[in-house]
Design an enzyme around this catalytic site. Sequence first.
Site, PDB file in Angstrom:
ATOM      1  N   LYS A 117      53.788  83.545 -14.214  1.00  0.00           N
ATOM      2  CA  LYS A 117      52.822  83.337 -15.288  1.00  0.00           C
ATOM      3  C   LYS A 117      53.445  82.795 -16.563  1.00  0.00           C
ATOM      4  O   LYS A 117      52.798  82.045 -17.303  1.00  0.00           O
ATOM      5  CB  LYS A 117      52.054  84.637 -15.554  1.00  0.00           C
ATOM      6  CG  LYS A 117      51.121  84.997 -14.397  1.00  0.00           C
ATOM      7  CD  LYS A 117      50.251  86.189 -14.709  1.00  0.00           C
ATOM      8  CE  LYS A 117      49.320  86.489 -13.540  1.00  0.00           C
ATOM      9  NZ  LYS A 117      48.462  87.650 -13.791  1.00  0.00           N
ATOM     10  N   LYS A 159      51.202  91.404 -20.618  1.00  0.00           N
ATOM     11  CA  LYS A 159      50.886  91.122 -19.221  1.00  0.00           C
ATOM     12  C   LYS A 159      52.164  90.906 -18.423  1.00  0.00           C
ATOM     13  O   LYS A 159      53.160  90.387 -18.944  1.00  0.00           O
ATOM     14  CB  LYS A 159      50.006  89.860 -19.115  1.00  0.00           C
ATOM     15  CG  LYS A 159      48.671  89.976 -19.818  1.00  0.00           C
ATOM     16  CD  LYS A 159      47.923  88.671 -19.845  1.00  0.00           C
ATOM     17  CE  LYS A 159      47.307  88.318 -18.525  1.00  0.00           C
ATOM     18  NZ  LYS A 159      46.425  87.118 -18.636  1.00  0.00           N
ATOM     19  N   LYS A 202      47.218  86.836 -27.390  1.00  0.00           N
ATOM     20  CA  LYS A 202      46.103  87.345 -28.177  1.00  0.00           C
ATOM     21  C   LYS A 202      45.067  87.981 -27.261  1.00  0.00           C
ATOM     22  O   LYS A 202      44.715  87.427 -26.221  1.00  0.00           O
ATOM     23  CB  LYS A 202      45.469  86.197 -28.974  1.00  0.00           C
ATOM     24  CG  LYS A 202      44.254  86.583 -29.795  1.00  0.00           C
ATOM     25  CD  LYS A 202      44.583  87.518 -30.927  1.00  0.00           C
ATOM     26  CE  LYS A 202      43.351  87.835 -31.765  1.00  0.00           C
ATOM     27  NZ  LYS A 202      43.638  88.889 -32.758  1.00  0.00           N
ATOM     28  N   LEU A 204      41.447  88.674 -26.479  1.00  0.00           N
ATOM     29  CA  LEU A 204      40.122  88.162 -26.830  1.00  0.00           C
ATOM     30  C   LEU A 204      39.104  89.278 -26.648  1.00  0.00           C
ATOM     31  O   LEU A 204      39.093  89.962 -25.612  1.00  0.00           O
ATOM     32  CB  LEU A 204      39.775  86.954 -25.950  1.00  0.00           C
ATOM     33  CG  LEU A 204      40.738  85.759 -26.075  1.00  0.00           C
ATOM     34  CD1 LEU A 204      40.366  84.668 -25.097  1.00  0.00           C
ATOM     35  CD2 LEU A 204      40.751  85.232 -27.496  1.00  0.00           C
ATOM     36  N   HIS A 209      34.900  84.547 -18.097  1.00  0.00           N
ATOM     37  CA  HIS A 209      35.923  84.011 -17.198  1.00  0.00           C
ATOM     38  C   HIS A 209      35.345  82.747 -16.551  1.00  0.00           C
ATOM     39  O   HIS A 209      34.443  82.824 -15.726  1.00  0.00           O
ATOM     40  CB  HIS A 209      36.269  85.052 -16.129  1.00  0.00           C
ATOM     41  CG  HIS A 209      37.334  84.618 -15.170  1.00  0.00           C
ATOM     42  ND1 HIS A 209      38.469  85.348 -14.939  1.00  0.00           N
ATOM     43  CD2 HIS A 209      37.434  83.533 -14.375  1.00  0.00           C
ATOM     44  CE1 HIS A 209      39.217  84.729 -14.056  1.00  0.00           C
ATOM     45  NE2 HIS A 209      38.607  83.617 -13.691  1.00  0.00           N
ATOM     46  N   GLU A 288      45.611  81.264 -16.006  1.00  0.00           N
ATOM     47  CA  GLU A 288      46.464  81.102 -14.838  1.00  0.00           C
ATOM     48  C   GLU A 288      45.886  80.033 -13.920  1.00  0.00           C
ATOM     49  O   GLU A 288      44.750  79.586 -14.098  1.00  0.00           O
ATOM     50  CB  GLU A 288      46.615  82.416 -14.065  1.00  0.00           C
ATOM     51  CG  GLU A 288      45.336  82.949 -13.455  1.00  0.00           C
ATOM     52  CD  GLU A 288      45.558  84.252 -12.693  1.00  0.00           C
ATOM     53  OE1 GLU A 288      46.717  84.623 -12.452  1.00  0.00           O
ATOM     54  OE2 GLU A 288      44.566  84.900 -12.347  1.00  0.00           O
ATOM     55  N   ASN A 290      45.460  79.280  -9.709  1.00  0.00           N
ATOM     56  CA  ASN A 290      45.594  79.739  -8.327  1.00  0.00           C
ATOM     57  C   ASN A 290      45.805  78.526  -7.430  1.00  0.00           C
ATOM     58  O   ASN A 290      44.946  77.645  -7.357  1.00  0.00           O
ATOM     59  CB  ASN A 290      44.355  80.517  -7.886  1.00  0.00           C
ATOM     60  CG  ASN A 290      44.249  81.842  -8.611  1.00  0.00           C
ATOM     61  OD1 ASN A 290      45.196  82.615  -8.624  1.00  0.00           O
ATOM     62  ND2 ASN A 290      43.121  82.099  -9.231  1.00  0.00           N
ATOM     63  N   ARG A 292      45.565  77.709  -4.331  1.00  0.00           N
ATOM     64  CA  ARG A 292      45.009  77.979  -2.999  1.00  0.00           C
ATOM     65  C   ARG A 292      43.499  77.831  -3.076  1.00  0.00           C
ATOM     66  O   ARG A 292      42.931  77.577  -4.132  1.00  0.00           O
ATOM     67  CB  ARG A 292      45.352  79.411  -2.571  1.00  0.00           C
ATOM     68  CG  ARG A 292      44.917  80.447  -3.599  1.00  0.00           C
ATOM     69  CD  ARG A 292      44.995  81.852  -3.091  1.00  0.00           C
ATOM     70  NE  ARG A 292      44.856  82.846  -4.147  1.00  0.00           N
ATOM     71  CZ  ARG A 292      43.716  83.233  -4.682  1.00  0.00           C
ATOM     72  NH1 ARG A 292      42.565  82.688  -4.291  1.00  0.00           N
ATOM     73  NH2 ARG A 292      43.680  84.155  -5.624  1.00  0.00           N
ATOM     74  N   ARG A 338      29.753  89.101  -3.367  1.00  0.00           N
ATOM     75  CA  ARG A 338      30.758  89.649  -2.460  1.00  0.00           C
ATOM     76  C   ARG A 338      30.246  90.988  -1.940  1.00  0.00           C
ATOM     77  O   ARG A 338      29.976  91.906  -2.723  1.00  0.00           O
ATOM     78  CB  ARG A 338      32.088  89.848  -3.173  1.00  0.00           C
ATOM     79  CG  ARG A 338      32.681  88.578  -3.742  1.00  0.00           C
ATOM     80  CD  ARG A 338      34.103  88.807  -4.201  1.00  0.00           C
ATOM     81  NE  ARG A 338      34.641  87.649  -4.898  1.00  0.00           N
ATOM     82  CZ  ARG A 338      35.936  87.477  -5.162  1.00  0.00           C
ATOM     83  NH1 ARG A 338      36.810  88.409  -4.788  1.00  0.00           N
ATOM     84  NH2 ARG A 338      36.364  86.391  -5.792  1.00  0.00           N
TER      85      ARG A 338
END
Length: 449
Positions: A117, A159, A202, A204, A209, A288, A290, A292, A338
Amino acid sequence: MPITRLLIANRGEIALRIHRAAHEMGIETVAVHSTADTDAMHVRLADHAICIGPPPASESYLNIAAIISAAEISGADAIHPGYGFLSENAKFAEIVEAHDIAWIGPKPEHIRTMGDKVEAKRTARDLGLPLVPGSDGALQSIEEAKEVAARIGYPVLVKAASGGGGRGMKVIPSEEDLETLVSQARSEAKAAFGDDTVYIEKYLGNPRHIEFQVFGDGNGNAIHLGERDCSLQRRHQKVLEEAPSPVISPEERERMGTIVSNAMAQMGYRGAGTIEFLWENGEFYFIEMNTRLQVEHPVTEAITGLDLVREQIRIAEGKPLSVQQEELRFTGHAIECRINAEDPWSFAPSPGQVTSYHAAGGMHVRVDSGLYSGYRIPPYYDSMIAKLIVYGRTREGCIMRLKRALGEMVVEGVKTSIPMHEALLEEPDFLNGDYTIKWLEEWLAKRQG
């Protein structure tokens, strides 16, 4: 080179999804499976099936030597990793390619870069992606942490550089809490990922998302397939996703889509990828990437008409992108629920035998699942057992169709999250598209409290 026999290094609904795409392209499939998945649907339907170990994933689906051996024994000329398990393991990708087997995924160096990351943030900045203000890289000391936090303002977020799922992540409200919480984050990261590297950014207050689906051909050409809104999360796990986002305007979509596709072209990215952002007050902040296929890829397929797995396979064969950006049209609205084998309110896992199963149907209703009546859901893996994807010309029409489809789904013998989704679709905030990444957990806490 054309792919003729594809080994699927995964299980469950995504293995079945890959099998279907391959068969539609005239490609034979090889299913690898643990002893717990001998009766799985993808194993039954594949042209060839090879058991690679006992139930624990570490001894089967994460066993690189066993998977490579299965590929060689079966004569597979390509491997698709799906998502999860080894899908973002750069070493596995390198081993696959070293055995002259086509890797259906990004270049190993891009997997490695975006899997770290800290390095991912540095790369994103160099590619022109907007970042959350924070440390330039890994924290070297508490003194540095204090300096960064004072510069960007509290609260801040520490993180883990490796991994995700909320482990090694702490919100730091003030300087008095900084040293203790950074230490806790390091310890969690070390225990979960074997790496105690952390960084600060920071915090938020109440963002959404938003993620963009991208595709590259590996030769400097790339496109974006629009955004997905994945803000409805519990413990950093996505529960429901929709495309397009209710809050992103066509102008914002075009602006950010151009930025992300240009970044992937500059990178020479190959295959499918997802660039994830936090969005607040009209601003995007990279979090980030991904490298895939994503669980929620079907909502993008619904609004673009593009088969993402087929596209992955074509690119692995060395073919160009099947569409150019100007040819893409985003039409209608799609939502994915899901469906997990778990208590809908306590979220306790509920493995066991499915005594009766009936999938929802009708126009623009898709169910991705390996379930069937009599199937025994094993307790060893992720609890997701199905994805219900519904499309409509409008968001309102899509929600009405989704309500109907959830009412048709029958999964008996185990508890599922269907009742939670049905209750969620009655909430005014959801119906109005007025929710953030904190909304679902707050809603669940009110219902349980």
